[in-house]
Design a protein around this motif. Structure first.
Motif, PDB file in Angstrom:
ATOM      1  N   LYS A  34       4.727  11.910  -4.859  1.00  0.00           N
ATOM      2  CA  LYS A  34       5.872  11.290  -5.359  1.00  0.00           C
ATOM      3  C   LYS A  34       5.589   9.703  -5.627  1.00  0.00           C
ATOM      4  O   LYS A  34       6.233   9.516  -6.517  1.00  0.00           O
ATOM      5  CB  LYS A  34       6.967  11.475  -3.942  1.00  0.00           C
ATOM      6  CG  LYS A  34       8.424  10.637  -4.089  1.00  0.00           C
ATOM      7  CD  LYS A  34       8.934  10.739  -2.631  1.00  0.00           C
ATOM      8  CE  LYS A  34      10.204  10.469  -2.959  1.00  0.00           C
ATOM      9  NZ  LYS A  34      11.317  11.719  -3.561  1.00  0.00           N
ATOM     10  N   VAL A  35       4.895   9.260  -4.651  1.00  0.00           N
ATOM     11  CA  VAL A  35       4.781   7.538  -5.146  1.00  0.00           C
ATOM     12  C   VAL A  35       3.943   7.578  -6.339  1.00  0.00           C
ATOM     13  O   VAL A  35       4.245   6.531  -7.185  1.00  0.00           O
ATOM     14  CB  VAL A  35       3.906   7.174  -4.059  1.00  0.00           C
ATOM     15  CG1 VAL A  35       3.517   5.717  -4.263  1.00  0.00           C
ATOM     16  CG2 VAL A  35       4.541   7.231  -2.445  1.00  0.00           C
ATOM     17  N   SER A  36       2.799   8.507  -6.878  1.00  0.00           N
ATOM     18  CA  SER A  36       2.218   8.270  -7.825  1.00  0.00           C
ATOM     19  C   SER A  36       2.700   8.463  -9.091  1.00  0.00           C
ATOM     20  O   SER A  36       2.684   7.771 -10.141  1.00  0.00           O
ATOM     21  CB  SER A  36       0.887   9.387  -7.702  1.00  0.00           C
ATOM     22  OG  SER A  36       0.205   9.470  -8.988  1.00  0.00           O
ATOM     23  N   ASN A  37       3.772   9.641  -9.059  1.00  0.00           N
ATOM     24  CA  ASN A  37       4.543   9.758 -10.196  1.00  0.00           C
ATOM     25  C   ASN A  37       5.622   8.653 -10.464  1.00  0.00           C
ATOM     26  O   ASN A  37       5.579   8.177 -11.489  1.00  0.00           O
ATOM     27  CB  ASN A  37       5.273  10.899  -9.771  1.00  0.00           C
ATOM     28  CG  ASN A  37       4.347  12.311 -10.017  1.00  0.00           C
ATOM     29  OD1 ASN A  37       3.430  12.264 -10.408  1.00  0.00           O
ATOM     30  ND2 ASN A  37       4.879  13.275  -9.399  1.00  0.00           N
ATOM     31  N   ALA A  38       6.376   7.925  -9.526  1.00  0.00           N
ATOM     32  CA  ALA A  38       7.237   7.074  -9.662  1.00  0.00           C
ATOM     33  C   ALA A  38       6.332   5.746 -10.113  1.00  0.00           C
ATOM     34  O   ALA A  38       6.807   4.825 -11.027  1.00  0.00           O
ATOM     35  CB  ALA A  38       7.815   6.502  -8.217  1.00  0.00           C
ATOM     36  N   LYS A  67       0.865  -1.042  -0.039  1.00  0.00           N
ATOM     37  CA  LYS A  67       0.047  -0.049   0.012  1.00  0.00           C
ATOM     38  C   LYS A  67       0.829   1.148  -0.104  1.00  0.00           C
ATOM     39  O   LYS A  67       2.040   1.323   0.243  1.00  0.00           O
ATOM     40  CB  LYS A  67      -0.889  -0.004   1.374  1.00  0.00           C
ATOM     41  CG  LYS A  67      -2.102  -1.052   1.199  1.00  0.00           C
ATOM     42  CD  LYS A  67      -3.164  -0.583   0.310  1.00  0.00           C
ATOM     43  CE  LYS A  67      -4.524  -1.311   0.582  1.00  0.00           C
ATOM     44  NZ  LYS A  67      -5.725  -0.478  -0.076  1.00  0.00           N
ATOM     45  N   VAL A  68       0.263   2.345  -0.361  1.00  0.00           N
ATOM     46  CA  VAL A  68       1.142   3.760  -0.601  1.00  0.00           C
ATOM     47  C   VAL A  68       1.588   4.063   0.855  1.00  0.00           C
ATOM     48  O   VAL A  68       2.818   4.501   0.667  1.00  0.00           O
ATOM     49  CB  VAL A  68       0.110   4.637  -1.046  1.00  0.00           C
ATOM     50  CG1 VAL A  68       0.846   6.145  -0.933  1.00  0.00           C
ATOM     51  CG2 VAL A  68      -0.362   4.403  -2.350  1.00  0.00           C
ATOM     52  N   PRO A  69       0.940   3.990   1.886  1.00  0.00           N
ATOM     53  CA  PRO A  69       1.451   4.342   3.425  1.00  0.00           C
ATOM     54  C   PRO A  69       2.820   3.692   3.682  1.00  0.00           C
ATOM     55  O   PRO A  69       3.650   4.142   3.981  1.00  0.00           O
ATOM     56  CB  PRO A  69       0.543   4.021   4.171  1.00  0.00           C
ATOM     57  CG  PRO A  69      -0.743   4.198   3.458  1.00  0.00           C
ATOM     58  CD  PRO A  69      -0.504   3.582   2.239  1.00  0.00           C
ATOM     59  N   GLU A  70       2.905   2.350   3.270  1.00  0.00           N
ATOM     60  CA  GLU A  70       4.201   1.643   3.430  1.00  0.00           C
ATOM     61  C   GLU A  70       5.301   2.031   2.527  1.00  0.00           C
ATOM     62  O   GLU A  70       6.353   2.062   2.913  1.00  0.00           O
ATOM     63  CB  GLU A  70       3.702   0.155   3.183  1.00  0.00           C
ATOM     64  CG  GLU A  70       5.209  -0.441   3.745  1.00  0.00           C
ATOM     65  CD  GLU A  70       5.019  -2.266   3.481  1.00  0.00           C
ATOM     66  OE1 GLU A  70       5.911  -2.969   3.359  1.00  0.00           O
ATOM     67  OE2 GLU A  70       3.840  -2.725   3.546  1.00  0.00           O
ATOM     68  N   ILE A  71       5.052   2.384   1.276  1.00  0.00           N
ATOM     69  CA  ILE A  71       5.800   2.719   0.355  1.00  0.00           C
ATOM     70  C   ILE A  71       6.572   4.080   0.748  1.00  0.00           C
ATOM     71  O   ILE A  71       7.637   4.334   0.732  1.00  0.00           O
ATOM     72  CB  ILE A  71       5.232   2.819  -1.029  1.00  0.00           C
ATOM     73  CG1 ILE A  71       4.623   1.726  -1.569  1.00  0.00           C
ATOM     74  CG2 ILE A  71       6.129   3.589  -1.915  1.00  0.00           C
ATOM     75  CD1 ILE A  71       4.063   1.876  -2.912  1.00  0.00           C
ATOM     76  N   ILE A  72       5.628   5.147   1.268  1.00  0.00           N
ATOM     77  CA  ILE A  72       6.106   6.445   1.816  1.00  0.00           C
ATOM     78  C   ILE A  72       6.957   6.175   2.944  1.00  0.00           C
ATOM     79  O   ILE A  72       8.082   6.846   3.097  1.00  0.00           O
ATOM     80  CB  ILE A  72       5.027   7.098   2.290  1.00  0.00           C
ATOM     81  CG1 ILE A  72       3.987   7.576   0.867  1.00  0.00           C
ATOM     82  CG2 ILE A  72       5.543   8.397   2.948  1.00  0.00           C
ATOM     83  CD1 ILE A  72       2.885   8.317   1.126  1.00  0.00           C
ATOM     84  N   THR A  73       6.643   5.336   3.857  1.00  0.00           N
ATOM     85  CA  THR A  73       7.379   5.203   5.456  1.00  0.00           C
ATOM     86  C   THR A  73       8.544   4.286   5.076  1.00  0.00           C
ATOM     87  O   THR A  73       9.522   4.620   5.930  1.00  0.00           O
ATOM     88  CB  THR A  73       6.269   5.110   6.387  1.00  0.00           C
ATOM     89  OG1 THR A  73       5.804   3.576   6.178  1.00  0.00           O
ATOM     90  CG2 THR A  73       5.180   6.042   6.490  1.00  0.00           C
ATOM     91  N   LYS A  74       8.389   3.350   4.567  1.00  0.00           N
ATOM     92  CA  LYS A  74       9.273   2.119   4.459  1.00  0.00           C
ATOM     93  C   LYS A  74      10.374   2.341   3.182  1.00  0.00           C
ATOM     94  O   LYS A  74      11.480   1.775   3.220  1.00  0.00           O
ATOM     95  CB  LYS A  74       8.722   0.884   4.791  1.00  0.00           C
ATOM     96  CG  LYS A  74       8.128   0.841   6.118  1.00  0.00           C
ATOM     97  CD  LYS A  74       7.566  -0.701   6.417  1.00  0.00           C
ATOM     98  CE  LYS A  74       7.175  -0.723   7.813  1.00  0.00           C
ATOM     99  NZ  LYS A  74       6.409  -1.600   8.161  1.00  0.00           N
ATOM    100  N   CYS A  75       9.742   2.578   1.992  1.00  0.00           N
ATOM    101  CA  CYS A  75      10.700   2.722   1.122  1.00  0.00           C
ATOM    102  C   CYS A  75      11.212   3.994   0.838  1.00  0.00           C
ATOM    103  O   CYS A  75      12.722   4.044   0.641  1.00  0.00           O
ATOM    104  CB  CYS A  75       9.503   2.428  -0.262  1.00  0.00           C
ATOM    105  SG  CYS A  75      10.725   2.520  -1.932  1.00  0.00           S
ATOM    106  N   TYR A  76      10.725   5.027   0.937  1.00  0.00           N
ATOM    107  CA  TYR A  76      11.326   6.460   0.902  1.00  0.00           C
ATOM    108  C   TYR A  76      11.643   7.246   2.196  1.00  0.00           C
ATOM    109  O   TYR A  76      12.250   8.163   2.265  1.00  0.00           O
ATOM    110  CB  TYR A  76      10.311   7.349   0.010  1.00  0.00           C
ATOM    111  CG  TYR A  76       9.821   7.219  -1.263  1.00  0.00           C
ATOM    112  CD1 TYR A  76       8.960   6.837  -1.713  1.00  0.00           C
ATOM    113  CD2 TYR A  76      11.211   6.996  -2.318  1.00  0.00           C
ATOM    114  CE1 TYR A  76       8.497   6.477  -3.002  1.00  0.00           C
ATOM    115  CE2 TYR A  76      10.937   6.641  -3.606  1.00  0.00           C
ATOM    116  CZ  TYR A  76       9.420   6.397  -3.918  1.00  0.00           C
ATOM    117  OH  TYR A  76       9.183   6.320  -5.412  1.00  0.00           O
ATOM    118  N   LEU A  77      11.145   6.316   3.203  1.00  0.00           N
ATOM    119  CA  LEU A  77      11.654   6.884   4.889  1.00  0.00           C
ATOM    120  C   LEU A  77      11.229   8.424   5.150  1.00  0.00           C
ATOM    121  O   LEU A  77      11.973   9.123   5.431  1.00  0.00           O
ATOM    122  CB  LEU A  77      13.014   6.644   4.947  1.00  0.00           C
ATOM    123  CG  LEU A  77      13.739   5.171   4.458  1.00  0.00           C
ATOM    124  CD1 LEU A  77      15.098   5.239   4.638  1.00  0.00           C
ATOM    125  CD2 LEU A  77      13.088   4.174   5.339  1.00  0.00           C
TER     126      LEU A  77
END
Length: 242
Positions: free
Chosen positions: A185-189, A165-175
């Protein structure tokens, strides 16, 4: 006037109550962004179709070139090399009679007759390897066009091997902390990854990496084994780490 009689009952005149008209509020939905996204998706789709057609045409051309390659046999050169292998006669040795015509006849008998006396070489293994190499380079070239955010997202999705999910991508992928700009940022990537078909997003909003499926799509038609697909997949991941 004397003949006019007064009515026994008088019914008062009542004016019907009119309902107050309510002003209608018209709400318009701005779908310009959706239309723009649809146009971009449509263009991306047809661009990918064009790329695949160009890629297939190139492969077909190379396959034709390989099949049309012919190796000609120079009979004079072949005879010359055979005669060079014959032992020379010396003065001290007993002279031996060499029937050159007989040797030449036997050599020529082994050369296929008809036409220009050529052997047709069909290196099927090499052709397959070339196709695999081009498919690998195709995927690598597409990945090289990605931005840093898209590459980071792809590496994270491939390591997780499940829907994210997007929240995990924000916090754990992009920190990063959750927020509107981070979701953008997630949407564009994600849009970049989907444009080269290495990611998909399902209706529940889960992002999944499909890099191996993309590689398999190109290679399985050429008889690639599971091990070859796995090797190319690992090679591409290593290229992404550089």
């Amino acid at each position: 006037m004397d003949k006019i009689e007064a009515p026994e009952n008088l019914i008062p005149y009542s004016k019907p109550i009119q309902e107050k008209s309510q002003d209608k509020v018209e709400i318009r939905f701005d779908d310009s962004k959706i239309r723009k996204d649809l146009v971009e998706l449509r263009n991306d789709f047809f661009n990918k179709i064009q790329e695949l057609q160009t890629f297939e045409q190139k492969l077909a051309t190379e396959l034709y070139n390989f099949k049309s390659q012919k190796v000609e046999i120079n009979e004079d050169e072949l005879i010359s090399k055979v005669l060079q292998k014959m032992p020379p006669t010396s003065i001290t040795s007993t002279p031996t009679s060499i029937d050159e015509e007989s040797i030449i006849s036997k050599v020529l008998a082994r050369v296929p007759s008809g036409g220009n006396k050529v052997y047709e070489v069909a290196p099927l293994v090499k052709i397959t390897k070339d196709f695999l190499e081009e498919a690998k380079n195709k995927v690598l070239k597409d990945i090289e066009t990605l931005g840093n955010d898209a590459k980071r997202l792809l590496k994270y999705l491939e390591t997780k091997q499940q829907g994210i999910k997007v929240p995990e991508i924000i916090t754990k992928c992009y920190l990063l902390k959750e927020g509107g700009s981070q979701r953008t940022k997630v949407s564009n990537a994600s849009k970049e990854l989907r444009s080269i078909e290495v990611e998909k997003v399902d209706t529940a909003g889960f992002h999944r990496g499909i890099l191996k499926e993309r590689i398999k799509f190109y290679l399985e038609n050429h008889g690639a084994t599971d091990q070859e697909i796995e090797n190319i997949y690992n090679h591409i991941l290593m290229e992404m780490l550089q």
